[in-house]
Design an enzyme around this catalytic site. Sequence first.
Site, PDB file in Angstrom:
ATOM      1  N   ASN A  20       0.833  -1.127   0.058  1.00  0.00           N
ATOM      2  CA  ASN A  20      -0.030  -0.110  -0.040  1.00  0.00           C
ATOM      3  C   ASN A  20       0.973   1.319   0.091  1.00  0.00           C
ATOM      4  OD1 ASN A  20      -2.332   1.524   0.294  1.00  0.00           O
ATOM      5  ND2 ASN A  20      -3.201   0.222   1.420  1.00  0.00           N
TER       6      ASN A  20
ATOM      7  N   HIS B  55      21.571   2.101  10.518  1.00  0.00           N
ATOM      8  CA  HIS B  55      22.357   2.995  10.361  1.00  0.00           C
ATOM      9  C   HIS B  55      23.377   2.718  11.584  1.00  0.00           C
ATOM     10  CE1 HIS B  55      21.192   5.537   6.960  1.00  0.00           C
ATOM     11  NE2 HIS B  55      20.098   5.302   7.453  1.00  0.00           N
TER      12      HIS B  55
ATOM     13  N   ALA C  84      -1.050  -3.049  13.888  1.00  0.00           N
ATOM     14  CA  ALA C  84      -0.713  -1.696  13.573  1.00  0.00           C
ATOM     15  C   ALA C  84       0.511  -1.165  14.255  1.00  0.00           C
ATOM     16  CB  ALA C  84      -1.785  -0.665  13.306  1.00  0.00           C
TER      17      ALA C  84
ATOM     18  N   LYS D 187       5.461  -8.967  20.165  1.00  0.00           N
ATOM     19  CA  LYS D 187       5.477 -10.206  20.932  1.00  0.00           C
ATOM     20  C   LYS D 187       4.090 -11.015  20.235  1.00  0.00           C
ATOM     21  CE  LYS D 187       8.386  -9.003  23.862  1.00  0.00           C
ATOM     22  NZ  LYS D 187      10.036  -9.347  23.765  1.00  0.00           N
TER      23      LYS D 187
ATOM     24  N   ARG E 167      -1.249 -14.397  20.182  1.00  0.00           N
ATOM     25  CA  ARG E 167      -1.834 -15.680  20.329  1.00  0.00           C
ATOM     26  C   ARG E 167      -1.567 -16.573  19.015  1.00  0.00           C
ATOM     27  NH1 ARG E 167      -6.868 -16.018  17.369  1.00  0.00           N
ATOM     28  NH2 ARG E 167      -7.847 -14.100  17.147  1.00  0.00           N
TER      29      ARG E 167
END
Length: 176
Positions: free
Chosen positions: A57, A87, A135, A155, A158
Amino acid sequence: LSCLDRVQHGCRVDAEVLEALDSGRLTLGQGTLLEPGCWITLAPEATIAVGDGCFLNRGVMLAAHDRIEIGDHVMFANNCFVGDASHKFDDPDLPITWQGFESKGPVSIGSNCWFGVNCVVTSGVRIGDRCVIGANSVVTSDLPDGVIAAGSPAKVIREIEFRSAGAQGSGSQSQE
């Protein structure tokens, strides 16, 4: 369709990308779509392989120092970043802009993954097949197949509970 035919109108395609496509260092699978504002950059010897049926996108960036590999049918929401290097900044005698890059290794993203808005994938990471990344997540370590992960650092929240073969989709009504 050629790779360039699948780049949406309004995308800027740099000479670097054209050279990478021509030399085979950049491959875009059949049916892969790049929306306007995607940015792909490669070091002179780097490679990027994007599988079939992927969707990048607006504002997605792929930056390869060595190698980025993306499986089939992977979807990136707006403004995601995948990079296999970062960097350097630890030499006090050199400006940051002169210090170059360091990498923990290539990035590998499995097939059928979905990345929410503003996700970042860092160097040396392997993400398994059929993962969902929430997100604003920053993926800094490997993720197994079939998980939902989120956070900074990301993390596992589930495992995905896949429907069994033949199960009806949401919104369907069974007939009795």
